[in-house]
Design a protein around this motif. Structure first.
Motif, PDB file in Angstrom:
ATOM      1  N   PRO A   1       0.757   8.696  -7.192  1.00 15.86           N
ATOM      2  CA  PRO A   1       1.920   9.103  -7.989  1.00 15.86           C
ATOM      3  C   PRO A   1       3.250   8.827  -7.284  1.00 15.86           C
ATOM      4  CG  PRO A   1       0.284  10.871  -7.851  1.00 15.86           C
ATOM      5  CD  PRO A   1      -0.146   9.822  -6.895  1.00 15.86           C
ATOM      6  N   CYS A   2       3.210   8.661  -5.979  1.00 14.59           N
ATOM      7  CA  CYS A   2       4.443   8.339  -5.240  1.00 14.59           C
ATOM      8  C   CYS A   2       4.955   6.949  -5.630  1.00 14.59           C
ATOM      9  CB  CYS A   2       4.205   8.416  -3.740  1.00 14.59           C
ATOM     10  SG  CYS A   2       3.532  10.004  -3.232  1.00 14.59           S
ATOM     11  N   HIS A   3       4.088   6.144  -6.232  1.00 14.69           N
ATOM     12  CA  HIS A   3       4.479   4.818  -6.731  1.00 14.69           C
ATOM     13  C   HIS A   3       4.500   4.820  -8.269  1.00 14.69           C
ATOM     14  CE1 HIS A   3       3.251   2.433  -2.847  1.00 14.69           C
ATOM     15  NE2 HIS A   3       3.786   3.605  -2.565  1.00 14.69           N
TER      16      HIS A   3
ATOM     17  N   GLY B   1       6.273   2.976  -0.758  1.00 18.63           N
ATOM     18  CA  GLY B   1       6.979   4.252  -0.717  1.00 18.63           C
ATOM     19  C   GLY B   1       6.175   5.314  -0.003  1.00 18.63           C
ATOM     20  N   CYS B   2       4.963   5.585  -0.498  1.00 22.81           N
ATOM     21  CA  CYS B   2       4.167   6.646   0.108  1.00 22.81           C
ATOM     22  C   CYS B   2       3.891   6.291   1.573  1.00 22.81           C
ATOM     23  CB  CYS B   2       2.877   6.837  -0.686  1.00 22.81           C
ATOM     24  SG  CYS B   2       2.038   8.382  -0.260  1.00 22.81           S
ATOM     25  N   ASP B   3       3.656   7.326   2.355  1.00 23.20           N
ATOM     26  CA  ASP B   3       3.714   7.249   3.825  1.00 23.20           C
ATOM     27  C   ASP B   3       3.224   5.952   4.473  1.00 23.20           C
ATOM     28  OD1 ASP B   3       4.355   9.873   3.296  1.00 23.20           O
ATOM     29  OD2 ASP B   3       3.107  10.700   4.878  1.00 23.20           O
ATOM     30  N   LYS B   4       2.012   5.526   4.143  1.00 25.18           N
ATOM     31  CA  LYS B   4       1.430   4.410   4.890  1.00 25.18           C
ATOM     32  C   LYS B   4       1.775   3.063   4.294  1.00 25.18           C
ATOM     33  CE  LYS B   4      -0.427   7.515   7.380  1.00 25.18           C
ATOM     34  NZ  LYS B   4       0.095   8.652   6.603  1.00 25.18           N
TER      35      LYS B   4
ATOM     36  N   GLY C   1       7.390   9.744  -7.454  1.00 28.34           N
ATOM     37  CA  GLY C   1       8.221   9.438  -6.282  1.00 28.34           C
ATOM     38  C   GLY C   1       7.618  10.041  -5.030  1.00 28.34           C
ATOM     39  N   THR C   2       8.242   9.746  -3.923  1.00 35.61           N
ATOM     40  CA  THR C   2       7.721  10.181  -2.630  1.00 35.61           C
ATOM     41  C   THR C   2       8.237  11.576  -2.286  1.00 35.61           C
ATOM     42  OG1 THR C   2       9.568   9.120  -1.515  1.00 35.61           O
ATOM     43  CG2 THR C   2       7.564   7.820  -1.772  1.00 35.61           C
ATOM     44  N   CYS C   3       7.648  12.197  -1.291  1.00 30.11           N
ATOM     45  CA  CYS C   3       8.005  13.571  -0.919  1.00 30.11           C
ATOM     46  C   CYS C   3       9.509  13.692  -0.695  1.00 30.11           C
ATOM     47  CB  CYS C   3       7.238  13.994   0.324  1.00 30.11           C
ATOM     48  SG  CYS C   3       5.491  14.239  -0.005  1.00 30.11           S
ATOM     49  N   SER C   4      10.048  14.836  -1.131  1.00 31.05           N
ATOM     50  CA  SER C   4      11.498  14.962  -1.245  1.00 31.05           C
ATOM     51  C   SER C   4      12.170  15.460   0.023  1.00 31.05           C
ATOM     52  CB  SER C   4      11.829  15.906  -2.394  1.00 31.05           C
ATOM     53  OG  SER C   4      11.115  17.118  -2.239  1.00 31.05           O
TER      54      SER C   4
ATOM     55  N   THR D   1       7.292  11.587   6.258  1.00 38.64           N
ATOM     56  CA  THR D   1       7.083  10.215   6.736  1.00 38.64           C
ATOM     57  C   THR D   1       7.621   9.179   5.747  1.00 38.64           C
ATOM     58  OG1 THR D   1       5.127  10.973   7.900  1.00 38.64           O
ATOM     59  CG2 THR D   1       5.341   8.613   7.592  1.00 38.64           C
ATOM     60  N   ALA D   2       7.445   9.419   4.456  1.00 41.45           N
ATOM     61  CA  ALA D   2       7.912   8.432   3.478  1.00 41.45           C
ATOM     62  C   ALA D   2       9.430   8.282   3.545  1.00 41.45           C
ATOM     63  CB  ALA D   2       7.475   8.841   2.079  1.00 41.45           C
ATOM     64  N   SER D   3      10.148   9.407   3.524  1.00 42.53           N
ATOM     65  CA  SER D   3      11.613   9.327   3.604  1.00 42.53           C
ATOM     66  C   SER D   3      12.043   8.726   4.935  1.00 42.53           C
ATOM     67  CB  SER D   3      12.225  10.723   3.456  1.00 42.53           C
ATOM     68  OG  SER D   3      11.832  11.313   2.246  1.00 42.53           O
TER      69      SER D   3
ATOM     70  N   GLY E   1      -2.390   6.421  -1.465  1.00 43.10           N
ATOM     71  CA  GLY E   1      -1.712   7.687  -1.743  1.00 43.10           C
ATOM     72  C   GLY E   1      -2.211   8.742  -0.765  1.00 43.10           C
ATOM     73  N   GLU E   2      -1.276   9.450  -0.154  1.00 39.10           N
ATOM     74  CA  GLU E   2      -1.606  10.365   0.946  1.00 39.10           C
ATOM     75  C   GLU E   2      -2.754  11.317   0.645  1.00 39.10           C
ATOM     76  OE1 GLU E   2      -0.271   8.922   3.667  1.00 39.10           O
ATOM     77  OE2 GLU E   2      -0.558  10.941   4.428  1.00 39.10           O
ATOM     78  N   SER E   3      -2.661  11.991  -0.483  1.00 40.52           N
ATOM     79  CA  SER E   3      -3.631  13.066  -0.699  1.00 40.52           C
ATOM     80  C   SER E   3      -4.859  12.589  -1.455  1.00 40.52           C
ATOM     81  CB  SER E   3      -2.972  14.247  -1.413  1.00 40.52           C
ATOM     82  OG  SER E   3      -2.109  13.787  -2.408  1.00 40.52           O
TER      83      SER E   3
HETATM   84 FE1  FES Z   1       3.289  10.142  -0.990  1.00 36.90          FE
HETATM   85 FE2  FES Z   1       4.320  12.370   0.380  1.00 36.90          FE
HETATM   86  S1  FES Z   1       2.407  12.104  -0.620  1.00 36.90           S
HETATM   87  S2  FES Z   1       5.153  10.392   0.073  1.00 36.90           S
END
Ligand code: FES
Length: 577
Positions: free
Chosen positions: A58-60, A126-129, A198-201, A205-207, A90-92
């Motif tokens: 979902p971050c993408h 976008g998402c962390d990795k 979107g990525t974590c607000s 790590t993503a930001s 996706g992280e989770s």
């Molecule tokens: Fe994707 Fe935090 S879970 S950026």
């Protein structure tokens, strides 16, 4: 065909081996014309676009809109956009941990950039990795590349309080564990923590990697901060499209952007934003692809003279949308100007300094502090050394409890994640608030994949008593959205026989952030005796990606990359301070 088949550009690049180059091109064009393209279109610079949209990420989730805007920008500038998929993480959703798959995504990205004809590429992550993986892959592939960030999610509202993933996820979960809030409230807040794609607000790590990518010169100016669902984000996407066409025309290769100066700028920004500890591992891996080794001691020296200026959770108060409203990276970079290499080149073909001159003027705001009034006087991350971590360890001091940064305590040891899960909440656990929690076997090979389990939960019986933080030590990572006095990335890891493997319940451990020391107060003789008693059994696998991973993954100080993916020759060390 209007051009000679030997022209190594556009669809003429990297022809498939049929033993007849003319036929290879003839065939390729025949197939791509099957999608209705004309010779006129095929004569334009070909711009690949990585489509990393996925129902598991979902971050993408704004990928369709981003792809449309990027393609528009490319066509407005006279290029031919060609989107193609790579894996997405996706992280989770990626077990055992997204980090386990980062190198796979980097290999996917690198090989598809090499295999398919394109003059330049837009990397959408976008998402962390995903951003680290894409930068690693593109660095190795070597063609002109530009990073487009998906953008942060919006903040939510829970019973009148602003909330956002994932610092508040952890905070609320800790309150639930401590029986401070009930099942109804934890269910209610679950609906509000991620109110959009979107990525974590927070400055997770993503930001962090978004800011790092801009500091590296790999995004268009202002590319780090617009939230995912905003018009600003779509304008950045369109500008990314038009910029990459110019990069293709001028053949602005990634090697001219990812220089030692760019990495130093990125490290400076990482420290000043109170960024995620994970970014050190990722920057080390990206730098390694370009032939640079990261000097952790020099990074620590850099940290001592770089204050945290950005007031975002988990080190501060605000969220990414507020950072964007405060002018985003231009506001921060102006404040850091004397500490930056302003002559570093960016994807626009202009230097960082030139872009700062062109950026919109500053205005009063309360998210980016002046250097004279920082959030934290030193950089967010300190590098520790000592007999417990001969290859180094790190702590996010800006998100730690100041009272615990000089601390000596008794070790309470967990041998691995299963042991932790089994005993951490037991009322019989022999643990006090002054103790030091030690978790083994969550390093690169240990778990495997160095999961974000370094944020060891506080024992439930202590949480119930109101304990909010303890010194915790592991060879794993933690989410950039987490907070606490947590020593991470202990190198070498316990699974390969690092000293962490030798810690036993009751040992004394000393943490001194001031002296940059993490020490196991046990004699060398005793440690040698223990090492003899418990021979190392390095984890192995019989087949597949896990076998490749376990046989070739490096330690945290080398970026947890595969050893065969780093540049064959070391060109220098960064930072050079
Ligand atoms: Fe994707 Fe935090 S879970 S950026």
């Amino acid at each position: 065909m209007t051009k000679d088949a030997d022209d190594p550009a556009g669809m003429r690049k990297g022809l498939v081996n049929y033993g007849d180059a003319g036929f290879s091109l003839f065939l390729r064009k025949a197939f791509i014309k099957g999608s209705g393209l004309t010779d006129h279109a095929l004569d334009r610079p070909v711009i690949g676009i990585t489509d990393t949209g996925s129902g598991y990420n979902p971050c993408h989730g704004n990928m369709p809109q981003l792809l449309e805007a990027v393609q528009r920008g490319i066509m407005l500038a006279g290029g031919l956009p060609v989107k193609f998929p790579t894996i997405s993480i996706g992280e989770s959703f990626a077990a055992p941990t997204s980090m386990y798959l980062r190198n796979l995504m980097s290999m996917d990205t690198e090989e598809m950039l090499r295999a398919q004809p394109m003059d330049a590429v837009v990397l959408i992550g976008g998402c962390d990795k995903t951003v680290p993986a894409q930068l690693m892959g593109a660095a190795s592939a070597g063609l002109p590349a530009i990073q487009l960030i998906t953008g942060s999610m919006l903040t939510g509202s829970h019973r009148g309080e602003v909330v956002g993933a994932c610092t508040d996820c952890r905070r609320y979960w800790a309150r639930f564990r401590a029986e401070d809030i009930d099942a109804q409230e934890i269910a209610d807040v679950n609906d509000q923590l991620v109110p959009s794609v979107g990525t974590c607000s927070v400055m997770g790590t993503a930001s962090t990697m978004a800011c790092v990518a801009e500091a590296l010169g790999m995004t268009v100016p202002g590319g780090a901060t617009p939230p995912a669902v905003t018009a600003d984000r779509m304008r950045v996407a369109e500008l990314t499209g038009s910029t990459v066409v110019q990069m293709a025309k001028s053949r602005l290769g990634i090697d001219r952007i990812l220089t030692d100066k760019a990495f130093e700028n990125a490290m400076r920004v990482l420290l000043a934003i109170g960024g995620s500890t994970n970014a050190i591992v990722h920057l080390t891996a990206i730098a390694g692809r370009m032939g640079f080794e990261v000097d952790l001691k020099a990074l620590d020296r850099m940290g001592r003279e770089t204050p945290v200026l950005v007031d975002l959770k988990p080190s501060g108060e605000h969220y990414m949308e507020h950072f964007h409203a405060a002018g985003g990276m231009a506001t921060l970079l102006r404040e850091l100007k004397p500490l930056l290499h302003l002559d570093a080149l960016t994807v626009t073909g202009r230097t960082l300094g030139e872009e700062l001159e062109r950026a919109r003027p500053s205005f009063p705001q309360d998210v980016v502090r002046p250097r004279g009034n920082p959030i934290y006087p030193q950089g967010g991350i300190a590098v520790l050394q000592g007999n417990l971590a001969p290859g180094g360890a790190i702590i996010k001091q800006s998100a730690a409890d100041p009272k615990l940064m000089e601390h000596e305590g008794r070790a309470v040891v967990f041998e691995g994640l299963e042991d932790l899960a089994r005993r951490i909440d037991s009322d019989d656990l022999d643990v006090n608030a002054d103790d030091v929690l030690v978790l083994k076997n969550i390093g690169p090979k240990g778990a495997p994949g160095m999961p974000e389990a370094g944020y060891i939960p506080l024992p439930r019986k202590l949480a119930r008593q109101g304990v909010k933080d303890m010194v915790r030590i592991s060879d794993g990572r933690m989410s950039g959205t987490a907070f606490g006095t947590i020593v991470l990335h202990v190198t070498p890891e316990s699974a390969v026989g690092g000293p962490l493997a030798l810690v036993r319940n009751g040992d004394r451990i000393r943490l001194s952030v001031d002296a940059r020391e993490i020490a196991l107060l046990v004699s060398d003789e005793e440690l040698a005796r223990r090492a003899q008693e418990q021979p190392v059994q390095v984890p192995r696998a019989d087949r597949g990606y896990r076998k490749l991973f376990l046989e070739t993954v490096t330690q945290a100080d080398k970026g947890v990359d595969f050893d065969f993916l780093a540049a064959p020759q070391v060109r220098g060390r960064v930072p050079r301070t």
